[in-house]
Design an enzyme around this catalytic site. Structure first.
Site, PDB file in Angstrom:
ATOM      1  N   ASN A   7       0.831  -1.171  -0.079  1.00 37.20           N
ATOM      2  CA  ASN A   7       0.131  -0.030   0.006  1.00 37.20           C
ATOM      3  C   ASN A   7       0.761   1.079   0.183  1.00 37.20           C
ATOM      4  O   ASN A   7       1.317   1.689   0.992  1.00 37.20           O
ATOM      5  CB  ASN A   7      -0.720  -0.067   1.366  1.00 37.20           C
ATOM      6  CG  ASN A   7      -1.677   1.132   1.389  1.00 37.20           C
ATOM      7  OD1 ASN A   7      -1.491   1.947   0.544  1.00 37.20           O
ATOM      8  ND2 ASN A   7      -2.766   1.002   2.528  1.00 37.20           N
ATOM      9  N   ARG A  90      -3.103  -2.257  -3.266  1.00 33.05           N
ATOM     10  CA  ARG A  90      -3.915  -1.220  -2.902  1.00 33.05           C
ATOM     11  C   ARG A  90      -3.933  -0.155  -3.791  1.00 33.05           C
ATOM     12  O   ARG A  90      -3.058   0.490  -4.066  1.00 33.05           O
ATOM     13  CB  ARG A  90      -4.069  -0.834  -1.343  1.00 33.05           C
ATOM     14  CG  ARG A  90      -5.093   0.005  -1.251  1.00 33.05           C
ATOM     15  CD  ARG A  90      -5.164   0.574   0.214  1.00 33.05           C
ATOM     16  NE  ARG A  90      -6.027   1.723   0.287  1.00 33.05           N
ATOM     17  CZ  ARG A  90      -5.997   2.835   1.041  1.00 33.05           C
ATOM     18  NH1 ARG A  90      -4.897   3.437   1.409  1.00 33.05           N
ATOM     19  NH2 ARG A  90      -7.150   3.680   1.112  1.00 33.05           N
ATOM     20  N   HIS A 179     -12.829   3.128   1.188  1.00 29.03           N
ATOM     21  CA  HIS A 179     -12.942   2.294   2.025  1.00 29.03           C
ATOM     22  C   HIS A 179     -13.571   0.822   1.526  1.00 29.03           C
ATOM     23  O   HIS A 179     -14.151   0.139   2.518  1.00 29.03           O
ATOM     24  CB  HIS A 179     -13.514   2.626   3.260  1.00 29.03           C
ATOM     25  CG  HIS A 179     -12.829   3.668   3.927  1.00 29.03           C
ATOM     26  ND1 HIS A 179     -13.419   4.699   4.715  1.00 29.03           N
ATOM     27  CD2 HIS A 179     -11.374   3.975   4.168  1.00 29.03           C
ATOM     28  CE1 HIS A 179     -12.700   5.388   5.166  1.00 29.03           C
ATOM     29  NE2 HIS A 179     -11.560   4.884   5.123  1.00 29.03           N
ATOM     30  N   ARG A 240     -11.430  16.134   8.707  1.00 26.33           N
ATOM     31  CA  ARG A 240     -12.092  16.379   7.405  1.00 26.33           C
ATOM     32  C   ARG A 240     -13.533  16.923   7.903  1.00 26.33           C
ATOM     33  O   ARG A 240     -14.079  16.236   8.829  1.00 26.33           O
ATOM     34  CB  ARG A 240     -12.534  15.069   6.410  1.00 26.33           C
ATOM     35  CG  ARG A 240     -11.111  14.807   5.847  1.00 26.33           C
ATOM     36  CD  ARG A 240     -11.320  13.934   4.769  1.00 26.33           C
ATOM     37  NE  ARG A 240     -10.066  13.197   4.442  1.00 26.33           N
ATOM     38  CZ  ARG A 240      -9.973  11.938   4.312  1.00 26.33           C
ATOM     39  NH1 ARG A 240     -10.745  11.156   4.661  1.00 26.33           N
ATOM     40  NH2 ARG A 240      -8.782  11.463   3.823  1.00 26.33           N
ATOM     41  N   GLU A 385      -8.012  -4.972   5.454  1.00 25.55           N
ATOM     42  CA  GLU A 385      -7.933  -4.931   4.032  1.00 25.55           C
ATOM     43  C   GLU A 385      -7.108  -5.830   3.502  1.00 25.55           C
ATOM     44  O   GLU A 385      -7.039  -6.053   2.237  1.00 25.55           O
ATOM     45  CB  GLU A 385      -7.969  -3.500   3.804  1.00 25.55           C
ATOM     46  CG  GLU A 385      -8.975  -2.567   4.113  1.00 25.55           C
ATOM     47  CD  GLU A 385      -8.732  -1.266   4.546  1.00 25.55           C
ATOM     48  OE1 GLU A 385      -8.413  -1.018   5.731  1.00 25.55           O
ATOM     49  OE2 GLU A 385      -8.955  -0.542   3.676  1.00 25.55           O
TER      50      GLU A 385
END
Ligand code: ADP
Length: 407
Positions: A7, A90, A179, A240, A385
């Site tokens: 990743n 990823r 996600h 965020r 993941e």
């Protein structure tokens, strides 16, 4: 089969080497500060931890260093690089081109590049990682697993925004969602734990980490998700904003004379929990601790945080016309009994949910946190993941197929 999962961020490489006979990670680690003085590698082999420092100028050099550690006598777990039989990457943005994981060839690299305008910070380092692996392991098959792919099953009513349609045609402005690998894993695992086929279940998966999103997974397909064209939409996150009236952005740009870059920075890096706590905290642990002590700033920020999650759960119950299970995952979702209790006890009584307070105290473990009387199941399902990426990679490579059929 041994699969190396990678990743890549703009200055980092996260990796895991898995042995797929028992799906266990043999080693994992994180290389940070690529291209910055004093790159740091933290490596784990079983319970043994190692850290190294050295200057690494790019992703190829970084991956080469990681491979040398994986094959070294002391910290390594394999004798030779040929023991790595596949690499799974990823990739953040697959746009509308990728609704599944794919075997990477030159065409796929070009298509990921073509999607870079949608994720200018994320796709370019993902491509760097792919090119580095191709260079260092030229004979080894590589697979791309996209964060957006699982949500490609959404219908137009969920993914189109009410702006002139030409912008969808011209710039592909639409909801993509992120996600996806995590939502897919958690939904599938929820069904497994319930002992029922996913095709019969309406599941809401809440991935609450530093970045956070919720998905409505109806009969195995993602029908809606809270992140949108970018990961900025939806829930209140660490830094965020999540949802807000778009006119606020225009208003602030005008009032404060903000450039596009500054406005982007404000919404992505200075808002969310950090903004709500006057720039003090973005880490939920810090906020939770103070909220529990009754500190008003943190209490209010947490109220807003949990309220937004509850509103989305309500919206997705409506979108699916019901819900069988709600699962919590990621840093906060897995580890915070306080968050789960507040969301469930304050807002979800109408679903006939009863929380088992003792079970809810568990952290980071697969567990049903509802009582047997509860009409709707509530679970904690730690996400994985890397495992999904390794499984997809193994399946594509072993079956010699170009693309996985995920739906
Ligand atoms: P990301 O992958 O988006 O960076 P993670 O899924 O790792 O995020 O989640 C990070 C968040 O999880 C942080 O805000 C952290 O405070 C929170 N977290 C971790 N452990 C706990 C805990 N025990 N209680 C509350 N929050 C926690």
């Amino acid at each position: 089969m041994r699969v190396l999962v990678i990743n890549c961020g703009s200055s980092s490489i996260k990796y895991q080497l898995l042995d797929m006979t028992d799906e266990k990670p043999l080693a994992k680690g994180l290389l940070e500060r690529i291209g910055i003085e004093g790159s740091k590698l933290s490596h784990k082999k079983g319970d043994e931890k190692f850290t190294f420092e050295r200057n690494v100028s790019d992703h190829t050099q970084g991956l080469s260093w990681i491979i040398s550690i994986l094959t070294s006598e002391k910290e390594g777990v394999i004798e030779d690089v040929s023991e790595i039989q596949a690499v799974g990457h990823r990739v953040v943005h697959g746009g509308e081109l990728f609704a599944s994981s794919v075997l990477i060839d030159d065409r796929v690299v070009k298509e990921i590049e073509a999607n870079s305008f949608l994720a200018p910070l994320h796709n370019p380092p993902n491509i760097e990682g792919i090119l580095a692996a191709k260079k260092l392991l030229p004979e080894i098959p590589q697979v791309g697993v996209f964060d957006t792919a699982f949500h490609q099953s959404m219908e137009e009513k969920a993914y189109l925004y009410a702006i002139p349609r030409k912008y969808y045609k011209q710039y592909k402005v639409r909801r993509y969602g992120f996600h996806g690998t995590s939502h897919r894993y958690v939904a599938a695992r929820t069904a497994q734990l319930m002992g029922r086929p996913m095709k019969e279940l309406k599941i809401i998966t809440t991935h609450i980490g530093n970045g956070a999103s919720i998905a409505a997974v109806k009969y195995g397909l993602s029908v809606d998700t809270s992140m949108g064209f970018t990961p900025l939409e939806g829930l209140v996150m660490g830094t965020r904003s999540g949802d807000l009236d778009p006119a606020i952005v225009l208003f602030l740009q005008e009032q404060e004379g903000l450039s596009i870059r500054e406005a982007n920075n404000l919404l992505n890096k200075k808002s969310g929990m950090l903004g709500l706590t006057d720039g003090k905290f973005s880490d939920l642990r810090d906020i939770e601790e103070r909220a529990i002590e009754g500190e008003s700033l943190c209490l209010r920020a947490h109220d807003i945080y949990e309220y937004r999650i509850a509103k989305y759960i309500g919206a997705y119950v409506a979108a699916m016309n019901g819900v069988d299970a709600i699962s919590f995952t990621a840093g906060v979702g897995e580890n915070s009994p306080y968050l789960r209790k507040n969301v469930v006890s304050k807002y979800l009584g109408y679903l006939g949910i009863e929380l088992d307070e003792e079970k809810n105290k568990l952290r980071g473990r697969e567990v049903f946190v509802n009582t047997p009387e509860s009409r709707t199941a509530v679970l904690v399902v730690p996400t994985n993941e890397e495992l999904v990426i390794a499984r997809d990679t193994k399946e594509i490579v072993e079956q010699g197929i170009r693309e996985l059929n995920m739906f």
